[in-house]
Design an enzyme around this catalytic site. Structure first.
Site, PDB file in Angstrom:
ATOM      1  N   HIS A 204       0.816  -1.205   0.000  1.00 26.22           N
ATOM      2  CA  HIS A 204       0.000   0.000   0.000  1.00 26.22           C
ATOM      3  C   HIS A 204       0.850   1.254   0.000  1.00 26.22           C
ATOM      4  O   HIS A 204       0.406   2.308  -0.420  1.00 26.22           O
ATOM      5  CB  HIS A 204      -1.000  -0.061   1.149  1.00 26.22           C
ATOM      6  CG  HIS A 204      -1.948  -1.179   0.918  1.00 26.22           C
ATOM      7  ND1 HIS A 204      -1.741  -2.422   1.441  1.00 26.22           N
ATOM      8  CD2 HIS A 204      -3.041  -1.266   0.132  1.00 26.22           C
ATOM      9  CE1 HIS A 204      -2.692  -3.216   1.017  1.00 26.22           C
ATOM     10  NE2 HIS A 204      -3.502  -2.541   0.227  1.00 26.22           N
TER      11      HIS A 204
ATOM     12  N   ARG B 122     -16.310  25.553   5.683  1.00 24.59           N
ATOM     13  CA  ARG B 122     -17.397  24.745   6.221  1.00 24.59           C
ATOM     14  C   ARG B 122     -17.206  24.636   7.727  1.00 24.59           C
ATOM     15  O   ARG B 122     -16.114  24.305   8.194  1.00 24.59           O
ATOM     16  CB  ARG B 122     -17.386  23.343   5.602  1.00 24.59           C
ATOM     17  CG  ARG B 122     -18.480  22.489   6.206  1.00 24.59           C
ATOM     18  CD  ARG B 122     -18.558  21.146   5.549  1.00 24.59           C
ATOM     19  NE  ARG B 122     -17.483  20.266   5.991  1.00 24.59           N
ATOM     20  CZ  ARG B 122     -17.306  19.042   5.505  1.00 24.59           C
ATOM     21  NH1 ARG B 122     -18.098  18.583   4.551  1.00 24.59           N
ATOM     22  NH2 ARG B 122     -16.337  18.282   5.937  1.00 24.59           N
TER      23      ARG B 122
ATOM     24  N   GLU C 282     -26.665  17.735   1.564  1.00 24.15           N
ATOM     25  CA  GLU C 282     -26.124  16.370   1.595  1.00 24.15           C
ATOM     26  C   GLU C 282     -27.059  15.416   2.318  1.00 24.15           C
ATOM     27  O   GLU C 282     -26.775  14.237   2.452  1.00 24.15           O
ATOM     28  CB  GLU C 282     -24.717  16.353   2.205  1.00 24.15           C
ATOM     29  CG  GLU C 282     -24.589  17.099   3.517  1.00 24.15           C
ATOM     30  CD  GLU C 282     -23.144  17.197   4.003  1.00 24.15           C
ATOM     31  OE1 GLU C 282     -22.260  16.520   3.459  1.00 24.15           O
ATOM     32  OE2 GLU C 282     -22.921  17.944   4.972  1.00 24.15           O
TER      33      GLU C 282
ATOM     34  N   ARG D 100     -12.433  21.814   4.833  1.00 14.36           N
ATOM     35  CA  ARG D 100     -12.929  20.901   5.872  1.00 14.36           C
ATOM     36  C   ARG D 100     -12.233  21.283   7.177  1.00 14.36           C
ATOM     37  O   ARG D 100     -11.142  20.810   7.474  1.00 14.36           O
ATOM     38  CB  ARG D 100     -12.594  19.456   5.513  1.00 14.36           C
ATOM     39  CG  ARG D 100     -13.409  18.866   4.370  1.00 14.36           C
ATOM     40  CD  ARG D 100     -13.064  17.396   4.186  1.00 14.36           C
ATOM     41  NE  ARG D 100     -13.988  16.693   3.342  1.00 14.36           N
ATOM     42  CZ  ARG D 100     -13.802  16.451   2.030  1.00 14.36           C
ATOM     43  NH1 ARG D 100     -12.709  16.891   1.438  1.00 14.36           N
ATOM     44  NH2 ARG D 100     -14.697  15.773   1.347  1.00 14.36           N
TER      45      ARG D 100
ATOM     46  N   ASN E 224     -20.962  13.058  -1.601  1.00 15.13           N
ATOM     47  CA  ASN E 224     -20.528  11.854  -0.864  1.00 15.13           C
ATOM     48  C   ASN E 224     -21.611  11.453   0.133  1.00 15.13           C
ATOM     49  O   ASN E 224     -22.043  10.296   0.180  1.00 15.13           O
ATOM     50  CB  ASN E 224     -19.229  12.123  -0.093  1.00 15.13           C
ATOM     51  CG  ASN E 224     -18.132  12.667  -0.984  1.00 15.13           C
ATOM     52  OD1 ASN E 224     -18.146  12.434  -2.177  1.00 15.13           O
ATOM     53  ND2 ASN E 224     -17.191  13.405  -0.409  1.00 15.13           N
ATOM     54  N   ASP E 225     -22.035  12.422   0.933  1.00 17.76           N
ATOM     55  CA  ASP E 225     -23.064  12.094   1.917  1.00 17.76           C
ATOM     56  C   ASP E 225     -24.431  11.959   1.266  1.00 17.76           C
ATOM     57  O   ASP E 225     -25.208  11.082   1.639  1.00 17.76           O
ATOM     58  CB  ASP E 225     -23.104  13.156   3.024  1.00 17.76           C
ATOM     59  CG  ASP E 225     -22.048  12.873   4.067  1.00 17.76           C
ATOM     60  OD1 ASP E 225     -21.975  11.713   4.521  1.00 17.76           O
ATOM     61  OD2 ASP E 225     -21.282  13.782   4.411  1.00 17.76           O
TER      62      ASP E 225
ATOM     63  N   CYS F 284     -19.349  19.895  -4.054  1.00 15.68           N
ATOM     64  CA  CYS F 284     -18.020  19.692  -3.470  1.00 15.68           C
ATOM     65  C   CYS F 284     -17.766  18.241  -3.095  1.00 15.68           C
ATOM     66  O   CYS F 284     -16.768  17.921  -2.471  1.00 15.68           O
ATOM     67  CB  CYS F 284     -17.812  20.603  -2.261  1.00 15.68           C
ATOM     68  SG  CYS F 284     -18.978  20.295  -0.937  1.00 15.68           S
TER      69      CYS F 284
END
Ligand code: PEP
Ligand code: MG
Length: 822
Positions: free
Chosen positions: A450, A593, A686, A557, A709-710, A757
Site C-alpha cells: 500500500h 465549512r 447532503e 474541511r 458523498n453524503d 463539493c
C-alpha cells in the site's frame, strides 16, 4: 521443483555457533555443486542485514541478491542440529535450511516449510529424526497428501462452495478484509480452504497465511443457521471482485523510453510507481523501539496492550480520513484493513498466550507480529511481501504506543531527494511531502504494497525490493531512479543526467498536458464558464490549490484542525489558520465549512457518546448546535478571518429549516461580537430532506453546495465506508442525479447559485453532467483540478446539457457510466 536428496541433508550436527552452522549448511551446497565457495561469505553477510530465523527452530540462511552470480544452480541443504544452535538471543535453531536460489524452483519447499511452522510436533520429529527420509518427505510435501488432510478439516454439517480468486494480486489485505467483513456478519462458522490448508474465514491473518494468488481456487465451508446466506453473499462478493478496482492494479508501462548510457552501478529492483527521478539520495532510518522482554503481571500487560491497540486504532481512523480526503476512499482503504488486523482474534489469542508465559506485552506483540511477517515473507512472493509490510506497519504502530514513542517525526529533508529505506510503511509514505521526495527506493517491500499505491497516488516514482545493498549508498550520491523499469542508477554520467531529465520532462508534458493550461478558466467551447475550485483541509493546501489551477477553495474541511490532538484549537489558533489560508489564496474566494465532527470523524476530547449509527447521529450542525461554545468560538474565528479575504460560510449536514435558523442566530451573534461585515452564508445539501426542501432553504441562504458523498450515502442508504457495499454508493446513480437536478432547479428559481463539493465534481463524467445540470462551481481534490478544467473546455454547454438530460433518463448507474461523452 527441485529434488531434495540424501546428499542435501546432514543429520546430528553440533555446530558451535550460528556462523559455524551457516558454514556447515553452505558447505553442503558447495559439495552438491550448487554454489561457489564465495557464496558462504554472502550467506553470513545476509544474516547481518536480515534475520533468517523463522521461528519454531527453523532458520533459512541464504545469500545477498547481488552475489547471485555465485550460484551455479538452485539448491537446498538441510543441517539438522538436534541440540539446537543459538541463532538470536533466546532463539535456537534445530533445522538450518540453506538456500541457493537462482530461480524460483525452491519455492514449493519453502511453502511446505511455512506450513510446518505451526506444527511443533512435526518439527520436533524432524529435529530428532535419525534418517534423512523423514525430512525429505516433509519438505517435499510428500507427507501431506490431500486425503490425509481431509480428516483434519472436520466438515461434518458444513455446506461448501468453490470460487476462483480473480483479483490481480490474489487474496491480499484489502480483498481479504472485504471477505472477512462479510463473513463476520454471520453467525455461521466459516472456513476457507486452499491447497490443503484451512483458515478461519473471519480472521485476516489466518486468511493471508493461505497465500492465495490470482486465478487460484478456494473452497468456502460454512456451518450454522445462516450458512446458506453467508455462502451466497461470499459468492457474490468474490465474483464481483472483492472490492478491488482496476485503478490499483500495477499496470506499469515504460512510457519514457529512456536508457542510461554510462552509469557507475545499476541496482535492479521492482517497478512500483512510474516516472523518472534524478537527484541525490538520502537514507531514511527508523528508530528502533525498545521493549522489556519479561513482565510479572500478565493482567497489567494485557491492559497495556489493550490501550495501545485502541490508541493505534484511533490513529488509523484519523489517517484513514486524511488519506481519504487527499487521495480518495480507495487509497485510504488500507488503513481500514490495518484496523481489521488489530481486531484479529487469533492474533490476540497468540499474544495473550505469550504474555501468560511471562513475556511483556511489547515483547509478546513483537514476537507474534514478527513470526507472521516472516511466514509471509517466506513465500518469496512480491504480493505477500507487500502484505508483510502492512503487518509490520500496524505492528510497529502498536509497539510505539506501548513504548510511548508515539510521534515519529515526519521525514523532511532540506532539499529534494531520492529517499532510500529498508522499507516504508503506508503511514511513512502518506506523511511524505511529494515536493521534497523525488523518488522512493526500498530494499524490501512489494510493488503492490500500500506504500506503493500511496506513492502512485502522490505521483512519486518508486521502486521496491532493490535489496539491502541500497542501504549502503552514501547520502548525497547522485542517482537516477527509473520507476518504470525498476532500476536505480548510481553516479550517472552528465549526459545521462541530462537525457534522463529531458525524458522526465517529456513524460511530464505528456501526462500533464492539461496541467499546462490549468490557470485558464474552464470555459466551454461556446463560452460558458464553470468555476473549478479546491477541497482543502490544511494551511499548506491553500497554496497548492492555487498552484494547481484552483480558482479558490470550495470546501475547507475545518475538522482537520480538530483531529489527532488532545484539546480543541482555540479561537486564536483557528483564526491564524483561516487567515493564513486566505493570504495564500491571495484574493481568491474560500468557503469555510463549519465543524463536521461526528459520523466517521471522532474526536476523543469531545467525549461524544458512542452511537450505533454515527452517520445518523449527532454529526455536523447537530453537534455544533448542541455545543454552542465550541461552535461560537469557531464562528468568531471565521468572522475575524473574513477581514483578510473573500470568505463564505457553509453549514454541514443541515436537515431541517429550524437547524438553519438556529445556526443563523449564532452566526449573527459571532459576527456582531467580532465587528465583521456580512458574508455569504450557504448550506451543504447532503441530506435528502434538504434536497427535497431546497426551495424552502433557498429563501434563507446565498448558495448551496451539494455534498455528493453524503447525499449518495443517504439517498441510497449505503454507509459510505461500508467495506463491501461502498463501491455501489456511486454518485452517478440516477436517483442522486435527479436530486441534484431538483436542487439546481429550486436554486435557480430563487436566484441563488449551486456548487458541488463531493467526489462527483472531480470525476470527468460527473463534472460534465453537473455542468449540464446547471451547477456553477465544482470543488475537488487538488490533483483533479487541471484535468477537469481541460475536460470542460472540450465541450459546448449545449452538449453538457444533452448529456445531463440523458443521464437523468437512465435507470441504472451502468447506463449513466456508459453514456457517450461529447
Ligand atoms: C460530501 O459529503 O460530499 C462532502 C463534500 O463532505 P464530506 O466528504 O467532508 O462529508
Ligand atoms: Mg459530507
Amino acid at each position: 521443483m527441485i529434488n531434495l536428496d540424501q546428499q542435501s541433508v546432514v543429520l546430528g550436527s553440533t555446530p558451535s555457533s550460528k556462523e559455524a552452522a551457516i558454514e556447515a549448511v553452505a558447505t553442503i551446497l558447495v559439495n552438491n555443486g550448487c554454489i561457489a565457495p564465495g557464496y558462504i561469505e554472502s550467506m553470513k553477510k545476509r544474516e547481518v542485514v536480515a534475520n533468517t530465523f523463522l521461528g519454531n527452530g527453523i532458520a533459512i540462511p541464504h545469500g545477498l541478491p547481488e552475489h547471485r552470480e555465485l550460484i551455479h544452480k538452485t539448491g537446498i541443504a538441510v543441517l539438522q542440529v538436534p541440540g539446537g544452535v543459538a541463532w538470536n538471543p533466546g532463539e535456537s535453531a534445530t533445522l538450518v535450511i540453506g538456500i541457493a536460489a537462482k530461480s524460483d524452483e525452491h519455492i514449493e519447499i519453502l511453502t511446505n516449510l511455512t506450513r510446518l511452522l505451526d506444527d511443533s510436533a512435526t518439527i520436533n520429529e524432524l529435529s530428532s529424526a535419525t534418517t534423512a527420509d523423514i525430512i525429505i518427505e516433509a519438505l517435499s510435501g510428500q507427507r501431506r497428501p490431500v486425503p490425509e488432510k481431509a480428516p483434519v478439516l472436520d466438515l461434518d454439517g458444513f455446506q461448501s462452495i468453490t470460487e476462483t480468486i480473480s483479483g490481480e494480486h490474489g487474496l491480499h489485505a484489502r480483498p481479504a478484509t472485504f471477505l472477512i467483513e462479510i463473513a463476520k456478519q454471520f453467525e455461521a462458522e466459516i472456513l476457507v480452504e486452499h491447497d490443503g490448508q484451512a483458515a478461519n474465514g473471519k480472521s485476516l491473518a489466518s486468511l493471508l497465511k493461505l497465500g492465495v494468488t490470482k486465478g487460484k481456487t478456494i473452497r468456502i465451508h460454512a456451518k450454522g443457521s445462516d450458512a446458506v446466506d453467508a455462502l451466497n453473499q461470499l459468492k457474490n462478493a468474490i465474483e464481483s471482485g472483492l472490492g478491488e478496482t482496476a485503478e490499483e492494479s500495477n499496470g506499469i508501462q515504460v512510457a519514457h523510453g529512456w536508457q542510461p548510457q554510462s552509469v557507475a552501478k545499476t541496482i535492479p529492483g521492482i517497478n512500483a510507481s512510474p516516472g523518472l527521478a534524478c537527484g541525490v539520495v538520502r537514507q531514511y532510518v527508523h528508530e528502533r523501539i525498545i521493549v522489556e522482554a519479561n513482565a510479572k503481571d500478565p493482567d497489567y500487560e494485557k491492559n497495556r496492550l489493550k490501550q495501545a491497540v485502541s490508541a493505534a486504532k484511533e490513529n488509523l481512523k484519523n489517517l484513514h480520513d486524511e488519506v481519504r480526503a487527499k487521495a480518495g476512499a480507495a487509497k485510504a482503504a488500507i488503513f481500514q484493513a490495518h484496523i481489521a488486523f488489530l481486531e484479529d482474534p487469533e492474533l490476540h489469542a497468540e499474544v495473550n498466550e505469550l504474555i501468560n508465559s511471562g513475556r511483556s506485552c511489547g515483547f509478546a506483540w513483537r514476537q507474534v507480529i514478527d513470526d507472521r511477517v516472516h511466514a509471509l515473507e517466506l513465500h518469496n512472493d512480491p504480493v505477500l511481501a507487500g502484505r508483510a509490510m502492512d503487518l509490520r506497519d500496524v505492528g510497529r504502530r502498536v509497539l510505539k504506543h506501548i513504548a510511548g514513542t508515539l510521534h515519529d517525526q515526519p521525514f523532511i529533508p532540506d532539499e529534494p531527494v531520492i529517499l532510500i529505506a529498508e522499507d516504508l510503511t503506508p503511514s511513512d509514505t502518506a506523511a511524505l511531502d511529494p515536493a521534497l521526495i523525488l523518488g522512493i527506493c526500498t530494499a524490501g517491500g512489494g510493488p503492490t504494497s500500500h506504500s506503493a499505491i500511496i506513492a502512485r497516488s502522490l505521483g512519486i516514482p518508486a521502486i521496491v525490493s532493490a535489496g539491502p545493498a541500497v542501504l549502503g549508498i552514501a547520502d548525497h550520491t547522485l542517482a537516477i531512479l527509473d520507476g518504470d523499469s525498476g532500476n536505480l542508477y548510481l553516479q550517472p554520467s552528465a549526459a545521462d543526467q541530462e537525457s534522463a531529465e529531458l525524458a522526465r520532462r517529456h513524460l511530464e508534458t505528456l501526462r500533464n498536458s492539461e496541467y499546462e493550461t490549468r490557470f485558464e478558466p474552464a470555459l466551454t467551447t461556446d463560452g460558458h464558464r464553470i468555476e473549478v475550485v479546491a477541497n482543502i483541509g490544511k494551511v499548506e493546501e491553500a497554496e497548492q490549490a492555487v498552484n494547481a489551477g484552483g480558482e479558490g477553495v470550495g470546501l475547507l474541511r475545518t475538522e482537520f484542525l480538530f483531529l489527532g490532538r488532545e484539546t480543541p484549537p482555540d479561537e486564536e489558533e483557528q483564526y491564524q489558520h483561516y487567515t493564513a489560508m486566505l493570504k495564500s489564496l491571495n484574493g481568491l474566494p474560500m468557503i469555510v465549512r463549519t465543524l463536521d465532527i461526528g459520523g466517521d470523524k471522532e474526536v476523543s476530547y469531545l467525549d461524544l457518546p458512542a452511537e450505533d449509527n454515527p452517520f445518523l447521529g449527532e454529526r455536523g450542525i447537530r453537534l455544533c448546535l448542541n455545543r454552542q461554545e465550541l461552535f461560537l468560538s469557531q464562528l468568531r474565528a471565521i468572522y475575524r478571518a473574513s477581514k483578510h479575504g473573500p470568505l463564505r460560510i457553509m453549514l454541514p449536514m443541515v436537515s431541517s429549516i429550524e437547524e438553519l435558523l438556529a445556526a443563523k442566530v449564532l452566526l449573527e451573534k459571532a459576527r456582531i461580537e467580532t465587528g465583521a461585515d456580512q458574508v455569504e452564508i450557504g448550506i451543504m445539501v447532503e441530506v435528502p430532506s434538504a434536497a427535497v426542501m431546497a426551495d424552502v432553504f433557498a429563501r434563507e441562504v446565498d448558495f448551496f453546495s451539494i455534498g455528493t458523498n453524503d447525499l449518495t450515502q443517504y439517498v441510497l442508504a449505503i454507509d459510505r465506508l461500508h467495506p463491501t457495499l461502498a463501491a455501489q454508493a456511486d454518485s452517478l446513480h440516477p436517483a442522486v442525479l435527479r436530486m441534484i437536478d431538483m436542487v439546481v432547479k429550486a436554486a435557480t428559481e430563487a436566484g441563488i447559485w449551486v456548487g458541488v463539493c463531493g467526489g462527483l465534481a472531480g470525476e470527468p463524467l460527473g463534472a460534465a453532467i453537473l455542468a449540464g445540470l446547471g451547477v456553477k462551481e465544482l470543488s475537488m481534490v487538488i490533483p483533479s483540478i487541471a484535468a477537469i478544467k481541460a475536460r470542460l473546455r472540450t465541450m459546448t454547454i449545449a452538449e453538457a446539457r444533452e448529456l445531463a438530460a440523458k443521464a437523468l433518463s437512465c435507470q441504472t448507474i451502468k447506463q449513466v457510466r456508459a453514456l457517450q461523452q461529447p
